[in-house]
Design a protein around this motif. Structure first.
Motif, PDB file in Angstrom:
ATOM      1  N   ALA A  47       0.827  -1.208   0.000  1.00  0.00           N
ATOM      2  CA  ALA A  47       0.000   0.000   0.000  1.00  0.00           C
ATOM      3  C   ALA A  47       0.861   1.257   0.000  1.00  0.00           C
ATOM      4  CB  ALA A  47      -0.940  -0.010   1.200  1.00  0.00           C
ATOM      5  N   LEU A  48       1.933   1.227   0.785  1.00  0.00           N
ATOM      6  CA  LEU A  48       2.824   2.394   0.833  1.00  0.00           C
ATOM      7  C   LEU A  48       3.514   2.612  -0.511  1.00  0.00           C
ATOM      8  CD1 LEU A  48       4.394   1.888   4.377  1.00  0.00           C
ATOM      9  CD2 LEU A  48       2.721   3.630   3.696  1.00  0.00           C
ATOM     10  N   GLY A  49       3.841   1.522  -1.188  1.00  0.00           N
ATOM     11  CA  GLY A  49       4.432   1.651  -2.522  1.00  0.00           C
ATOM     12  C   GLY A  49       3.455   2.252  -3.507  1.00  0.00           C
ATOM     13  N   GLY A  50       2.203   1.787  -3.475  1.00  0.00           N
ATOM     14  CA  GLY A  50       1.182   2.358  -4.356  1.00  0.00           C
ATOM     15  C   GLY A  50       0.918   3.817  -4.047  1.00  0.00           C
ATOM     16  N   GLU A  51       0.956   4.163  -2.782  1.00  0.00           N
ATOM     17  CA  GLU A  51       0.711   5.553  -2.378  1.00  0.00           C
ATOM     18  C   GLU A  51       1.902   6.458  -2.664  1.00  0.00           C
ATOM     19  OE1 GLU A  51      -2.654   4.577   1.035  1.00  0.00           O
ATOM     20  OE2 GLU A  51      -0.543   4.752   1.633  1.00  0.00           O
ATOM     21  N   MET A  52       3.094   5.873  -2.755  1.00  0.00           N
ATOM     22  CA  MET A  52       4.259   6.674  -3.132  1.00  0.00           C
ATOM     23  C   MET A  52       4.105   7.202  -4.560  1.00  0.00           C
ATOM     24  SD  MET A  52       8.328   5.774  -2.782  1.00  0.00           S
ATOM     25  CE  MET A  52       8.349   4.399  -3.919  1.00  0.00           C
ATOM     26  N   ALA A  53       3.586   6.366  -5.446  1.00  0.00           N
ATOM     27  CA  ALA A  53       3.355   6.815  -6.825  1.00  0.00           C
ATOM     28  C   ALA A  53       2.267   7.886  -6.870  1.00  0.00           C
ATOM     29  CB  ALA A  53       2.966   5.633  -7.700  1.00  0.00           C
ATOM     30  N   ILE A  54       1.231   7.721  -6.068  1.00  0.00           N
ATOM     31  CA  ILE A  54       0.151   8.713  -6.019  1.00  0.00           C
ATOM     32  C   ILE A  54       0.695  10.065  -5.565  1.00  0.00           C
ATOM     33  CG2 ILE A  54      -1.952   9.343  -4.750  1.00  0.00           C
ATOM     34  CD1 ILE A  54      -2.681   6.335  -4.785  1.00  0.00           C
ATOM     35  N   LYS A  55       1.514  10.063  -4.527  1.00  0.00           N
ATOM     36  CA  LYS A  55       2.097  11.315  -4.033  1.00  0.00           C
ATOM     37  C   LYS A  55       3.031  11.941  -5.061  1.00  0.00           C
ATOM     38  CE  LYS A  55       4.362  13.310   0.023  1.00  0.00           C
ATOM     39  NZ  LYS A  55       5.248  14.214  -0.733  1.00  0.00           N
ATOM     40  N   GLU A  56       3.787  11.096  -5.745  1.00  0.00           N
ATOM     41  CA  GLU A  56       4.707  11.595  -6.770  1.00  0.00           C
ATOM     42  C   GLU A  56       3.951  12.335  -7.869  1.00  0.00           C
ATOM     43  OE1 GLU A  56       7.847   9.722 -10.030  1.00  0.00           O
ATOM     44  OE2 GLU A  56       7.366   8.560  -8.229  1.00  0.00           O
ATOM     45  N   VAL A  57       2.828  11.778  -8.289  1.00  0.00           N
ATOM     46  CA  VAL A  57       2.006  12.424  -9.317  1.00  0.00           C
ATOM     47  C   VAL A  57       1.373  13.696  -8.779  1.00  0.00           C
ATOM     48  CG1 VAL A  57      -0.121  12.179 -10.654  1.00  0.00           C
ATOM     49  CG2 VAL A  57       1.556  10.331 -10.626  1.00  0.00           C
ATOM     50  N   SER A  58       0.846  13.638  -7.564  1.00  0.00           N
ATOM     51  CA  SER A  58       0.185  14.799  -6.977  1.00  0.00           C
ATOM     52  C   SER A  58       1.158  15.960  -6.796  1.00  0.00           C
ATOM     53  CB  SER A  58      -0.427  14.416  -5.627  1.00  0.00           C
ATOM     54  OG  SER A  58      -1.238  15.440  -5.120  1.00  0.00           O
ATOM     55  N   ALA A 310       0.822  -0.037 -10.523  1.00  0.00           N
ATOM     56  CA  ALA A 310      -0.638   0.020 -10.684  1.00  0.00           C
ATOM     57  C   ALA A 310      -1.150   1.441 -10.523  1.00  0.00           C
ATOM     58  CB  ALA A 310      -1.311  -0.915  -9.683  1.00  0.00           C
ATOM     59  N   SER A 311      -0.689   2.129  -9.481  1.00  0.00           N
ATOM     60  CA  SER A 311      -1.107   3.522  -9.277  1.00  0.00           C
ATOM     61  C   SER A 311      -0.618   4.406 -10.415  1.00  0.00           C
ATOM     62  CB  SER A 311      -0.555   4.057  -7.945  1.00  0.00           C
ATOM     63  OG  SER A 311      -1.166   3.436  -6.846  1.00  0.00           O
ATOM     64  N   ALA A 312       0.634   4.222 -10.797  1.00  0.00           N
ATOM     65  CA  ALA A 312       1.209   5.046 -11.863  1.00  0.00           C
ATOM     66  C   ALA A 312       0.451   4.854 -13.166  1.00  0.00           C
ATOM     67  CB  ALA A 312       2.682   4.701 -12.047  1.00  0.00           C
ATOM     68  N   LEU A 313       0.111   3.614 -13.481  1.00  0.00           N
ATOM     69  CA  LEU A 313      -0.557   3.319 -14.745  1.00  0.00           C
ATOM     70  C   LEU A 313      -1.937   3.963 -14.809  1.00  0.00           C
ATOM     71  CD1 LEU A 313      -0.227   1.815 -17.393  1.00  0.00           C
ATOM     72  CD2 LEU A 313      -1.118  -0.238 -16.285  1.00  0.00           C
ATOM     73  N   ILE A 314      -2.681   3.903 -13.712  1.00  0.00           N
ATOM     74  CA  ILE A 314      -3.994   4.553 -13.672  1.00  0.00           C
ATOM     75  C   ILE A 314      -3.871   6.045 -13.961  1.00  0.00           C
ATOM     76  CG2 ILE A 314      -5.860   5.275 -12.127  1.00  0.00           C
ATOM     77  CD1 ILE A 314      -5.624   2.577 -10.713  1.00  0.00           C
ATOM     78  N   LEU A 315      -2.937   6.689 -13.288  1.00  0.00           N
ATOM     79  CA  LEU A 315      -2.822   8.143 -13.391  1.00  0.00           C
ATOM     80  C   LEU A 315      -2.236   8.586 -14.727  1.00  0.00           C
ATOM     81  CD1 LEU A 315      -1.682   8.687  -9.707  1.00  0.00           C
ATOM     82  CD2 LEU A 315      -3.893   9.315 -10.682  1.00  0.00           C
ATOM     83  N   LEU A 316      -1.315   7.816 -15.260  1.00  0.00           N
ATOM     84  CA  LEU A 316      -0.769   8.145 -16.581  1.00  0.00           C
ATOM     85  C   LEU A 316      -1.832   7.975 -17.665  1.00  0.00           C
ATOM     86  CD1 LEU A 316       2.723   6.456 -16.210  1.00  0.00           C
ATOM     87  CD2 LEU A 316       2.310   8.919 -16.447  1.00  0.00           C
ATOM     88  N   ALA A 317      -2.676   6.952 -17.524  1.00  0.00           N
ATOM     89  CA  ALA A 317      -3.760   6.755 -18.489  1.00  0.00           C
ATOM     90  C   ALA A 317      -4.763   7.904 -18.419  1.00  0.00           C
ATOM     91  CB  ALA A 317      -4.457   5.427 -18.233  1.00  0.00           C
ATOM     92  N   MET A 318      -5.049   8.381 -17.213  1.00  0.00           N
ATOM     93  CA  MET A 318      -5.920   9.557 -17.064  1.00  0.00           C
ATOM     94  C   MET A 318      -5.327  10.766 -17.778  1.00  0.00           C
ATOM     95  SD  MET A 318      -7.136   9.496 -13.071  1.00  0.00           S
ATOM     96  CE  MET A 318      -8.225   8.241 -12.397  1.00  0.00           C
ATOM     97  N   GLN A 319      -4.030  10.954 -17.600  1.00  0.00           N
ATOM     98  CA  GLN A 319      -3.370  12.089 -18.240  1.00  0.00           C
ATOM     99  C   GLN A 319      -3.434  11.965 -19.761  1.00  0.00           C
ATOM    100  OE1 GLN A 319      -2.317  14.751 -16.766  1.00  0.00           O
ATOM    101  NE2 GLN A 319      -0.434  15.576 -17.629  1.00  0.00           N
ATOM    102  N   ALA A 320      -3.205  10.760 -20.258  1.00  0.00           N
ATOM    103  CA  ALA A 320      -3.243  10.545 -21.713  1.00  0.00           C
ATOM    104  C   ALA A 320      -4.630  10.800 -22.271  1.00  0.00           C
ATOM    105  CB  ALA A 320      -2.792   9.128 -22.039  1.00  0.00           C
ATOM    106  N   ALA A 321      -5.651  10.457 -21.489  1.00  0.00           N
ATOM    107  CA  ALA A 321      -7.037  10.635 -21.931  1.00  0.00           C
ATOM    108  C   ALA A 321      -7.567  12.030 -21.619  1.00  0.00           C
ATOM    109  CB  ALA A 321      -7.922   9.593 -21.255  1.00  0.00           C
ATOM    110  N   ASP A 322      -6.827  12.783 -20.782  1.00  0.00           N
ATOM    111  CA  ASP A 322      -7.297  14.086 -20.282  1.00  0.00           C
ATOM    112  C   ASP A 322      -8.660  13.924 -19.616  1.00  0.00           C
ATOM    113  OD1 ASP A 322      -7.104  16.803 -19.742  1.00  0.00           O
ATOM    114  OD2 ASP A 322      -8.133  17.381 -21.591  1.00  0.00           O
ATOM    115  N   SER A 323      -8.792  12.841 -18.837  1.00  0.00           N
ATOM    116  CA  SER A 323     -10.077  12.539 -18.211  1.00  0.00           C
ATOM    117  C   SER A 323      -9.879  11.604 -17.024  1.00  0.00           C
ATOM    118  CB  SER A 323     -11.011  11.875 -19.219  1.00  0.00           C
ATOM    119  OG  SER A 323     -12.221  11.442 -18.606  1.00  0.00           O
TER     120      SER A 323
END
Length: 398
Positions: A47-58, A310-323
């Motif tokens: 969980a901490l690893g997944g949240e590290m990617a979330i914080k990095e993006v934020s 997993a976290s990074a992929l979700i957020l990068l896909a959002m960025q690519a879709a602008d949605s």
């Protein structure tokens, strides 16, 4: 009329302000893992690893024009399908998450997929649910895995046993989707190499005594005992019973059994035992390990790289879709995960976000050398370990 105009103007202004505030609400990612249950010790670092990617993006300030991203936790428990479904429903309907990192275990993942993901059209990426059945489950295109299927792990284990000259083994598995699927994969692959599975016995988690199950397996013999279970529950109990009775002294430990909690408990009594879990010696793995230095977890702990990815992929896909709409960004998963495009590694998420914002292409390599194959899961690499001096040590990668 002046009063009416003022009221209408005030209402319009309030609507604009409210809409503007809404547009700046944080993007929420559900972190739905087995925080309690038989994989609890594995889940904390995941969980901490997944949240590290979330914080990095934020923290990048680049995501969707500067949107903040936050993690919202939910406990899938690993083994309670009802609890997992309830946790997912809360994340989706009450918390309003835009995507889910999880679930940890295959049974919980299947329940959430069937009851929540398809019904609500929400993207879910599991970093650790490995049942082969998830490769063919109906998911509406919303489910992905950064972990490889156990069909591949079964073949890896068979290859390891053959290479080490082990010709016979007894096999026990936790009695659920994960355990049964993995056990079937191991047996089929090992027997295809000419190996002999002397006996197969399921075990239930949560029991105080596993001597009966061990007695059945011991009577059939075998050079090693393969334990397709959970390190905090029945798998640990099966090892304890085997050591107490002297039935087996060497064990083969698939992914759900690989963790420091197991070696911390048994120490050198496990020496010579073999472990397998998803892992790679790619540059991204080393970069993630460095990124996690000084934090409360290790970047190369089991399934931490998969959770980060997993976290990074979700957020990068959002960025690519602008949605942040799952129905829209799910179609960008393969685009950002695979070539062509500039390679993106752990710690480089801001770089990837900027490229995508400018209309460019990326190939997200991440911490697992990620390559998505149909139907949306990792092709996968595995790490072979051996317990030496009471610690798991890496032998090689497959």
């Amino acid at each position: 009329m002046k009063q009416l105009s003022a009221i209408l103007l005030s209402a319009a202004f309030s609507t604009v302000v409210a809409t503007g505030a809404l547009a700046q609400d944080p993007v929420k990612i559900g972190m739905m893992q087995g925080f309690t249950g038989p994989t609890e010790s594995l889940v904390k670092p995941m969980a901490l690893g997944g949240e590290m990617a979330i914080k990095e993006v934020s923290d990048s300030g680049v995501f969707l024009g500067g949107r903040e991203v936050v993690s919202v936790r939910g406990d899938s428990t690993c083994i309670d399908a009802g609890a997992a479904t309830a946790a997912a429903e809360r994340l989706v309907t009450s918390e309003g998450v835009h995507g889910i990192n999880g679930a940890t275990c295959s049974g919980a993942t299947t329940a959430v997929l069937n009851n929540v993901v398809r019904a609500n059209g929400i993207v879910m990426i599991s970093p650790s649910a490995t049942s082969p059945a998830l490769s063919t489950i109906e998911d509406g295109g919303y489910f992905f895995r950064t972990a490889p299927s156990d069909a591949r792990q079964g073949q890896i284990i068979a290859d390891i046993l053959e290479r080490r000259g082990i010709g016979s083994a007894a096999l026990t598995y936790t009695n659920n989707d994960y355990g049964k699927g993995l056990a079937d994969a191991i047996q089929a692959a090992f027997e295809a190499t000419g190996g002999e599975i002397t006996a197969v016995a399921a075990h239930e988690d949560g029991k105080a005594d596993y001597s009966a199950e061990i007695g059945t397996l011991a009577s059939a013999g075998g050079e090693v005992l393969i334990v397709a279970g959970y390190l905090d529950q029945g798998g640990k109990g099966m090892i304890q019973a085997a050591l107490d009775t002297g039935a087996f002294s060497k064990f083969v430990l698939p992914d759900g059994m690989v963790g420091e909690a197991l070696t911390n408990h048994f120490g050198e009594a496990l020496d010579g035992s073999i472990g397998t879990n998803p892992g790679t010696d790619s540059p991204g793995a080393s970069m993630l390990a460095e990124l996690a230095e000084g934090k409360d977890f290790k970047g190369d702990d089991p399934y931490v790289p998969e959770a980060y990815d997993a976290s990074a992929l979700i957020l990068l896909a959002m960025q690519a879709a602008d949605s942040t709409d799952s129905a829209v960004y799910k179609d960008k998963m393969f685009d950002v995960a695979n070539a062509p495009g500039e390679k993106i590694y752990p710690g480089e998420l801001a770089k990837g976000l900027k490229i995508l914002a400018e209309g460019g292409e990326i190939d997200y390599v991440g911490g697992t050398a990620l390559e998505l194959i149909e139907p949306g899961e990792s092709a996968g690499s595995f790490r072979e370990t051996e317990v030496k001096g009471g610690k798991f040590e890496t032998v090689m990668y497959h």
